[in-house]
Design an enzyme around this catalytic site. Structure first.
Site, mmCIF file in Angstrom:
data_model
loop_
_atom_site.group_PDB
_atom_site.id
_atom_site.type_symbol
_atom_site.label_atom_id
_atom_site.label_comp_id
_atom_site.label_asym_id
_atom_site.label_seq_id
_atom_site.Cartn_x
_atom_site.Cartn_y
_atom_site.Cartn_z
ATOM 1 N N TRP A 1 -8.446 11.425 0.451
ATOM 2 C CA TRP A 1 -9.331 11.082 1.564
ATOM 3 C C TRP A 1 -8.630 10.196 2.584
ATOM 4 C CZ3 TRP A 1 -12.480 6.197 1.935
ATOM 5 C CH2 TRP A 1 -11.905 5.165 1.194
ATOM 6 N N ASP A 2 -7.492 9.624 2.179
ATOM 7 C CA ASP A 2 -6.728 8.761 3.084
ATOM 8 C C ASP A 2 -6.531 9.435 4.442
ATOM 9 O OD1 ASP A 2 -6.333 8.069 0.429
ATOM 10 O OD2 ASP A 2 -4.237 7.518 0.667
ATOM 11 N N GLU B 1 -12.348 1.817 -6.554
ATOM 12 C CA GLU B 1 -12.109 2.490 -7.830
ATOM 13 C C GLU B 1 -12.158 1.540 -9.023
ATOM 14 O OE1 GLU B 1 -8.418 4.450 -7.099
ATOM 15 O OE2 GLU B 1 -9.362 6.162 -6.107
ATOM 16 N N LYS C 1 -11.161 -3.208 -5.937
ATOM 17 C CA LYS C 1 -9.783 -2.824 -5.647
ATOM 18 C C LYS C 1 -9.537 -2.825 -4.144
ATOM 19 C CE LYS C 1 -6.542 1.004 -6.570
ATOM 20 N NZ LYS C 1 -6.430 2.408 -7.031
ATOM 21 N N GLN C 2 -10.592 -2.485 -3.385
ATOM 22 C CA GLN C 2 -10.474 -2.304 -1.938
ATOM 23 C C GLN C 2 -11.876 -2.366 -1.329
ATOM 24 O OE1 GLN C 2 -9.222 1.459 -3.591
ATOM 25 N NE2 GLN C 2 -9.667 2.382 -1.609
#
Length: 774
Positions: free
Chosen positions: A369-370, A498, A610-611
């Protein structure tokens, strides 16, 4: 060597990356930094003469975007719907080999003495050049200059110019130009992000030939049934007689050129290289195509290819260059990042941009998806034709996405979390297939593309199918839950973070699915009115009924959107706030990244990210949230975000800028701007972090430039960092090209191309006209 102190590695220069000494310790890392690619072919920065250093200090990689082998994904305990077939981008034949022998002694940087060494990546002209003065073990001194180009104009072509000059001797020299097909992928790493699932050699040589200065090989995969041809031709530029011989190897060819060299005279071997694959061309024509490519290049000459490369990059930088005055390190960093993005991106609609670009085989060369959320904006607002190719790639995967949805018992289409050309390749479904948000991410990219280009033909001819099939999927995936007030809920999903998996009502997923459903409803009705024939065609193809479209609207209108009254924030999901909260400061530094030190069950047990998840949502759908809401959520989630993902710092920088946390904004920007160039995470040897590189551009343009794109409107709320004297960048939008220039004194907007356009500067509406500066 870890760069724990985050010290700059290379001298600060505007347009070049310069390595001033050769070291075994830094060789592996530099092979990534000095990679050259063109979106189709990628060549790691390994030496033409090869490398004789210790194991694990080099990896000789050459990649073709989208060229892969398949393998079975083996589970000790499998289950229905688990991904079955993996795809791995292959390391293909090394064709850049040019060995040099002087009176029988081999030119090798690990033998003899290096009297001078310099390697330069020139981002303005698009080449890598290495200059070496070397003394052989017997005292012969020679100067070597090697220039390499992977042509951005001619996607199937690379070229090398190898020049040597004897300094203190006259003698026999030998060039050996070769193709070596005895190659394999990296598979000895315990880091799941790096190693390959393919063991040993997977390419079989099925044909080869060498005659005179020209040679080629054809290799084939064992399971995916793809083949490719690699051809080389060589031209000796010297006023000297020479002899040519050659040999066929088991998996390659060698062209040998022998001549008598005189002291002080230069001798140059120009090498032209081409790759063609059966993914794009008839297998029986691959050799002919590759030979035709190098024949044309040879006739045009190395200098012509150099000139073309510079012209291509001149056009790119005219649109994409970001100028920063006041910080040479960041100026160099952002240009390096943009250069690698251009090198990495597939421009043919059949390929995309892998997580490591074409610099390494990490993540098996998969697309995530980046590319839709992080990388797409860079190209959309600088080179929209490349953005179109990225969206077309997703359209070309639609049949595979339909098959995956059907396999999992759903209507519509479900895009794979990681893939090369369609099937789901993620073996860990909690952080793979469960990230259903990829469907909405792709639609978000499509929507942004159409808004920024007015390309409604693409939407009506292609994009609407993606839109309608993903809307179908969401309406089928969710359910109206009585205990949630009969709201439409989407359960058992994983959001962008994640470190939290298989949850109900992930806020990011629900908001993005709502956008997807609303957009599908709006476009279906718009097509009925404006292009009824096209609508009938697609409705017939998809067997789309009016009641389905009504159901999309109902699901969107009733979407459950999480909110915590107690904390006045958006909870990441239904369970997140009920877990034990642990801040990053409480975790020992040697435990990062958590995924390599903690069992996933332990990670999932905490409020730890994580993000950005909620914060990414707030960035992407900025118009839906107030600044106060943004600040409250930022303050809540920042202390519990590890930034173990390279996707993380850029978003935090952008949002910190808007909130007014200027020091944090700059700190996070610094984390992303030179992440690879300064090897922040001690892993650039494995390849670049493409999405983080694109995040650098976003952190500048959306962060310090303050650009927000609302529906059909460009807004700017710029904030020049105190460390800078000037920031200048261009934006392409709706056929216009706008330059934005910030100084300590003022902000200047200039319309460089296109019709007049209204933009917003904070709350002030400005009409930009060509030739005027405001």
């Amino acid at each position: 060597m870890a760069n724990k102190t985050k010290k700059p590695i290379y001298p600060f220069e505007d347009w070049v990356i310069r390595e001033t000494q050769f070291s075994i310790d830094t060789n592996y890392r530099n092979e990534t930094i000095f990679t050259l690619a063109n979106g189709y072919i990628g060549m790691r920065g390994t030496f033409e003469e090869r490398y004789s250093g210790p194991k694990n200090t080099s990896f000789n990689g050459t990649y073709i975007n989208g060229f892969y082998e398949i393998h079975d994904i083996v589970y000790p305990e499998g289950g229905y719907g688990f991904a079955k077939i993996g795809q791995t981008m292959l390391n293909v034949a090394d064709s850049k080999i040019i060995k040099l022998y002087v009176d029988g002694e081999e030119f090798d940087l690990l033998q003899g003495k290096i009297l001078f060494y310099e390697r330069v990546l020139d981002m303005k002209k698009g080449f890598v050049e290495r200059k070496v003065k070397w003394e052989s073990p017997t005292g012969k001194i020679l100067e070597v200059k090697i220039k390499r180009i992977v042509s951005l104009n001619r996607q199937h072509l690379a070229a090398i110019s190898f020049t040597m000059q004897p300094v203190n001797f006259t003698g026999k020299i030998r060039f050996v130009s070769a193709i070596d097909g005895n190659v394999s992928n990296i598979n000895d790493s315990e880091d799941v992000r790096v190693g390959s699932n393919l063991k040993g050699k997977v390419l079989k040589t099925i044909d080869k030939s060498v005659e005179g200065l020209k040679g080629w090989i054809v290799q084939k995969t064992q399971k995916s049934n793809f083949s490719y041809a690699c051809a080389i031709d060589n031209v000796l530029v010297a006023d000297s007689k020479y002899e040519v011989s050659n040999s066929l190897e088991e998996d390659g060819v060698k062209v040998i050129v022998d001549l008598e060299a005189e002291k002080g005279t230069s001798y140059t071997l120009n090498k032209f290289i081409s790759y063609y694959t059966s993914k794009d061309f008839d297998e029986n024509k691959l050799v002919a195509l590759a030979l035709e490519e190098i024949e044309k290049a040879k006739n045009d000459g190395f200098e012509t290819i150099e000139k073309e490369q510079e012209e291509f990059l001149n056009s790119f930088w005219k649109d994409a260059d970001v100028i920063i005055e006041g910080d040479k390190a960041l100026q160099q960093g952002i240009r390096f990042n943009e250069f690698h993005l251009l090198q990495s991106v597939g421009r043919d609609g059949k390929t995309n941009i892998a997580a490591k670009g074409l610099t390494g085989g990490g993540y098996e060369g998969h697309y995530f998806w980046d590319s839709d959320i992080y990388i797409m904006p860079f190209f959309l607002y600088t080179k929209p034709e490349i953005a179109k190719a990225l969206v077309m790639y997703r359209y070309n995967l639609l049949d595979a996405a339909r098959s995956r949805a059907k396999e999992l018992g759903h209507k519509g289409a479900l895009y794979p979390w990681r893939t090369i050309d369609g099937p789901e390749c993620s073996a860990y479904f909690p952080a793979g297939t469960a990230q259903y948000h990829i469907n909405a991410d792709i639609v978000y990219a499509l929507k942004r593309y159409v808004e920024a280009t007015n390309d409604v033909d693409f939407l009506y001819d292609y994009g609407c199918e993606i839109l309608f099939e993903t809307a179908r999927f969401w309406e089928d995936l969710g359910a109206y839950i009585p205990l949630k007030g009969n709201k439409f809920c989407i359960n058992c999903v994983t959001g962008p973070d994640e470190y939290t998996a298989l949850v109900d009502n992930n806020a990011y997923t629900n908001y993005m699915a709502k956008m997807n459903l609303e957009y599908a409803y709006d476009i279906a009705n718009k097509m009925k009115k404006e292009v009824p024939q096209k609508y009938q065609k697609v409705a017939s193809k998809l067997n789309l009924k009016d009641e389905e479209i009504v159901a999309w609207k109902k699901a969107a209108d009733n979407m459950y959107l999480p909110y915590s009254k107690e904390l006045d924030i958006i909870p990441q999901d239904d369970s997140f706030l009920y877990k034990e909260r642990i801040t990053v400061d409480e975790i020992p530094e040697d435990q990062f990244p958590l995924l390599l030190h903690w069992h996933y069950l332990n990670i999932y047990r905490y409020q730890i990210c994580k993000q950005p998840d909620v914060l990414l949502l707030m960035f992407l759908q900025r118009e839906k949230f107030t600044k106060d809401e943004l600040k409250k959520n930022y303050d809540y989630y920042e202390p519990i975000t590890t930034h173990d993902s390279s996707l993380s710092p850029a978003i935090f920088s952008i949002l910190a800028n808007e909130i007014g946390y200027t020091d944090k904004a700059y700190k996070y920007f610094m984390m992303t701007a030179r992440m690879d160039l300064d090897d922040y995470n001690d892993n650039v040897k494995d390849g670049i972090h493409a999405a983080s590189m694109a995040g650098t551009w976003s952190a500048v343009v959306n962060g310090f430039g303050g650009m927000r794109v609302y529906t059909n409107e460009l807004h700017f709320e710029p904030r020049l960092p105190k460390e800078w004297n000037l920031l200048s960048f261009n934006v392409r939008y709706k056929g216009r090209k706008i330059n934005v220039k910030l100084t300590k004194e003022n902000v200047v907007f200039a319309l460089l191309e296109g019709e007049p356009i209204e933009i917003y500067y904070f709350d002030k509406k400005i009409l930009l006209e060509k030739g005027e500066i405001k």
